[in-house]
Design a protein around this motif. Structure first.
Motif, PDB file in Angstrom:
ATOM      1  N   MET A  32       0.780  -0.952   0.030  1.00  0.00           N
ATOM      2  CA  MET A  32       0.066  -0.068   0.030  1.00  0.00           C
ATOM      3  C   MET A  32       0.769   1.153  -0.176  1.00  0.00           C
ATOM      4  SD  MET A  32      -3.020   1.038   2.694  1.00  0.00           S
ATOM      5  CE  MET A  32      -4.079   0.011   2.330  1.00  0.00           C
ATOM      6  N   THR A  33       0.604   2.132  -0.982  1.00  0.00           N
ATOM      7  CA  THR A  33       1.402   3.358  -0.768  1.00  0.00           C
ATOM      8  C   THR A  33       0.600   4.592  -0.523  1.00  0.00           C
ATOM      9  OG1 THR A  33       0.811   3.738  -3.228  1.00  0.00           O
ATOM     10  CG2 THR A  33       2.847   2.397  -2.767  1.00  0.00           C
ATOM     11  N   TYR A  34       1.120   5.484   0.098  1.00  0.00           N
ATOM     12  CA  TYR A  34       0.236   6.723   0.385  1.00  0.00           C
ATOM     13  C   TYR A  34       1.038   7.831  -0.275  1.00  0.00           C
ATOM     14  CZ  TYR A  34      -1.083   3.981   4.407  1.00  0.00           C
ATOM     15  OH  TYR A  34      -1.898   2.940   4.822  1.00  0.00           O
ATOM     16  N   ASN A  35       0.284   8.858  -0.623  1.00  0.00           N
ATOM     17  CA  ASN A  35       0.572  10.128  -1.213  1.00  0.00           C
ATOM     18  C   ASN A  35       0.870  11.069   0.000  1.00  0.00           C
ATOM     19  OD1 ASN A  35       0.924  12.077  -2.700  1.00  0.00           O
ATOM     20  ND2 ASN A  35      -0.878  12.258  -3.733  1.00  0.00           N
ATOM     21  N   ASN A  36       2.044  11.198   0.562  1.00  0.00           N
ATOM     22  CA  ASN A  36       2.102  12.298   1.313  1.00  0.00           C
ATOM     23  C   ASN A  36       2.544  13.638   1.114  1.00  0.00           C
ATOM     24  OD1 ASN A  36       1.940  10.210   3.368  1.00  0.00           O
ATOM     25  ND2 ASN A  36       3.844   9.591   3.439  1.00  0.00           N
ATOM     26  N   LYS A  37       2.370  13.982  -0.141  1.00  0.00           N
ATOM     27  CA  LYS A  37       2.700  15.505  -0.363  1.00  0.00           C
ATOM     28  C   LYS A  37       1.825  16.400   0.458  1.00  0.00           C
ATOM     29  CE  LYS A  37       3.889  14.150  -5.398  1.00  0.00           C
ATOM     30  NZ  LYS A  37       3.536  14.221  -6.548  1.00  0.00           N
ATOM     31  N   PRO A  38       2.348  17.471   0.711  1.00  0.00           N
ATOM     32  CA  PRO A  38       1.487  18.430   1.788  1.00  0.00           C
ATOM     33  C   PRO A  38       0.670  19.183   0.582  1.00  0.00           C
ATOM     34  CG  PRO A  38       3.844  19.227   1.120  1.00  0.00           C
ATOM     35  CD  PRO A  38       3.710  17.716   0.675  1.00  0.00           C
ATOM     36  N   LYS A  39      -0.480  19.754   0.953  1.00  0.00           N
ATOM     37  CA  LYS A  39      -1.255  20.428   0.312  1.00  0.00           C
ATOM     38  C   LYS A  39      -0.743  21.929   0.014  1.00  0.00           C
ATOM     39  CE  LYS A  39      -5.592  18.557   1.924  1.00  0.00           C
ATOM     40  NZ  LYS A  39      -7.014  18.790   2.544  1.00  0.00           N
ATOM     41  N   PRO A  40      -0.781  22.526  -1.099  1.00  0.00           N
ATOM     42  CA  PRO A  40      -0.026  23.742  -1.576  1.00  0.00           C
ATOM     43  C   PRO A  40      -0.995  24.893  -0.681  1.00  0.00           C
ATOM     44  CG  PRO A  40      -1.549  23.124  -3.312  1.00  0.00           C
ATOM     45  CD  PRO A  40      -1.514  22.073  -2.350  1.00  0.00           C
ATOM     46  N   ASP A  41      -0.124  25.728  -0.220  1.00  0.00           N
ATOM     47  CA  ASP A  41      -0.660  26.807   0.925  1.00  0.00           C
ATOM     48  C   ASP A  41      -1.329  27.916  -0.017  1.00  0.00           C
ATOM     49  OD1 ASP A  41      -0.948  28.425   3.125  1.00  0.00           O
ATOM     50  OD2 ASP A  41       1.244  29.175   2.895  1.00  0.00           O
ATOM     51  N   ASP A  42      -2.888  27.540  -0.270  1.00  0.00           N
ATOM     52  CA  ASP A  42      -3.390  28.576  -0.931  1.00  0.00           C
ATOM     53  C   ASP A  42      -4.153  29.727   0.022  1.00  0.00           C
ATOM     54  OD1 ASP A  42      -5.094  29.955  -2.599  1.00  0.00           O
ATOM     55  OD2 ASP A  42      -6.578  28.167  -2.969  1.00  0.00           O
ATOM     56  N   ARG A  43      -3.665  30.843  -0.060  1.00  0.00           N
ATOM     57  CA  ARG A  43      -4.305  31.989   1.013  1.00  0.00           C
ATOM     58  C   ARG A  43      -5.156  32.866   0.208  1.00  0.00           C
ATOM     59  NH1 ARG A  43      -0.647  33.031   5.529  1.00  0.00           N
ATOM     60  NH2 ARG A  43       0.642  31.024   5.749  1.00  0.00           N
ATOM     61  N   SER A  44      -5.448  32.483  -1.226  1.00  0.00           N
ATOM     62  CA  SER A  44      -6.257  33.341  -1.877  1.00  0.00           C
ATOM     63  C   SER A  44      -7.688  33.797  -1.371  1.00  0.00           C
ATOM     64  CB  SER A  44      -6.509  32.974  -3.396  1.00  0.00           C
ATOM     65  OG  SER A  44      -7.142  31.579  -3.212  1.00  0.00           O
ATOM     66  N   ASP A  45      -8.118  33.006  -0.579  1.00  0.00           N
ATOM     67  CA  ASP A  45      -9.485  33.192   0.093  1.00  0.00           C
ATOM     68  C   ASP A  45      -9.518  33.564   1.464  1.00  0.00           C
ATOM     69  OD1 ASP A  45      -9.045  30.641   0.842  1.00  0.00           O
ATOM     70  OD2 ASP A  45     -10.885  29.931   0.459  1.00  0.00           O
ATOM     71  N   ASN A  46      -8.438  33.749   1.968  1.00  0.00           N
ATOM     72  CA  ASN A  46      -8.170  34.230   3.515  1.00  0.00           C
ATOM     73  C   ASN A  46      -8.948  35.384   3.927  1.00  0.00           C
ATOM     74  OD1 ASN A  46      -6.482  32.179   4.045  1.00  0.00           O
ATOM     75  ND2 ASN A  46      -4.865  33.314   4.872  1.00  0.00           N
ATOM     76  N   VAL A  47      -9.068  36.448   3.195  1.00  0.00           N
ATOM     77  CA  VAL A  47      -9.784  37.483   3.510  1.00  0.00           C
ATOM     78  C   VAL A  47     -11.274  37.259   3.659  1.00  0.00           C
ATOM     79  CG1 VAL A  47     -10.358  39.965   2.965  1.00  0.00           C
ATOM     80  CG2 VAL A  47      -8.154  39.243   2.650  1.00  0.00           C
ATOM     81  N   GLU A  48     -11.881  36.609   2.613  1.00  0.00           N
ATOM     82  CA  GLU A  48     -13.139  35.974   2.797  1.00  0.00           C
ATOM     83  C   GLU A  48     -13.639  35.580   3.778  1.00  0.00           C
ATOM     84  OE1 GLU A  48     -11.285  35.836  -0.047  1.00  0.00           O
ATOM     85  OE2 GLU A  48     -12.076  37.254  -1.461  1.00  0.00           O
ATOM     86  N   LYS A  49     -12.663  34.295   4.026  1.00  0.00           N
ATOM     87  CA  LYS A  49     -12.759  33.406   5.295  1.00  0.00           C
ATOM     88  C   LYS A  49     -12.891  34.359   6.764  1.00  0.00           C
ATOM     89  CE  LYS A  49     -11.013  29.061   3.376  1.00  0.00           C
ATOM     90  NZ  LYS A  49      -9.865  28.137   3.397  1.00  0.00           N
ATOM     91  N   LEU A  50     -11.790  35.359   6.656  1.00  0.00           N
ATOM     92  CA  LEU A  50     -11.810  36.086   8.041  1.00  0.00           C
ATOM     93  C   LEU A  50     -12.996  36.831   8.052  1.00  0.00           C
ATOM     94  CD1 LEU A  50      -8.203  37.052   7.718  1.00  0.00           C
ATOM     95  CD2 LEU A  50      -9.145  35.853   9.473  1.00  0.00           C
TER      96      LEU A  50
END
Length: 71
Positions: free
Chosen positions: A1-19
């Motif tokens: 069994m193999t796992y994909n351990n790549k981190p998710k990209p740091d997407d901050r494009s919607d930070n202001v909307e979330k805040l």
């Protein structure tokens, strides 16, 4: 069994909307808590609600500061 351990990209494009959504939700919670104060006779409960709303005000200040940093 193999796992994909790549981190998710740091997407901050919607930070202001979330805040902004977090600020809106926090204000609604504060208003609901203030409304509930009208129906309590318990001084302990009143102090707890007021303390919680003070922490919410501090959170809102932090959210607004983060928005300024993002912009």
């Amino acid at each position: 069994m193999t796992y994909n351990n790549k981190p998710k990209p740091d997407d901050r494009s919607d930070n202001v909307e979330k805040l902004q959504a977090m600020i809106h939700d926090t204000i609604e919670n504060m208003e609901a808590a203030e409304e509930s104060l009208r129906f309590t006779n318990s001084e302990t409960q009143r102090r707890e609600i007021e303390a919680k709303n003070e922490r919410r005000r501090e959170s809102i200040e932090s959210f607004r500061s983060e928005i300024k940093d993002e912009v």
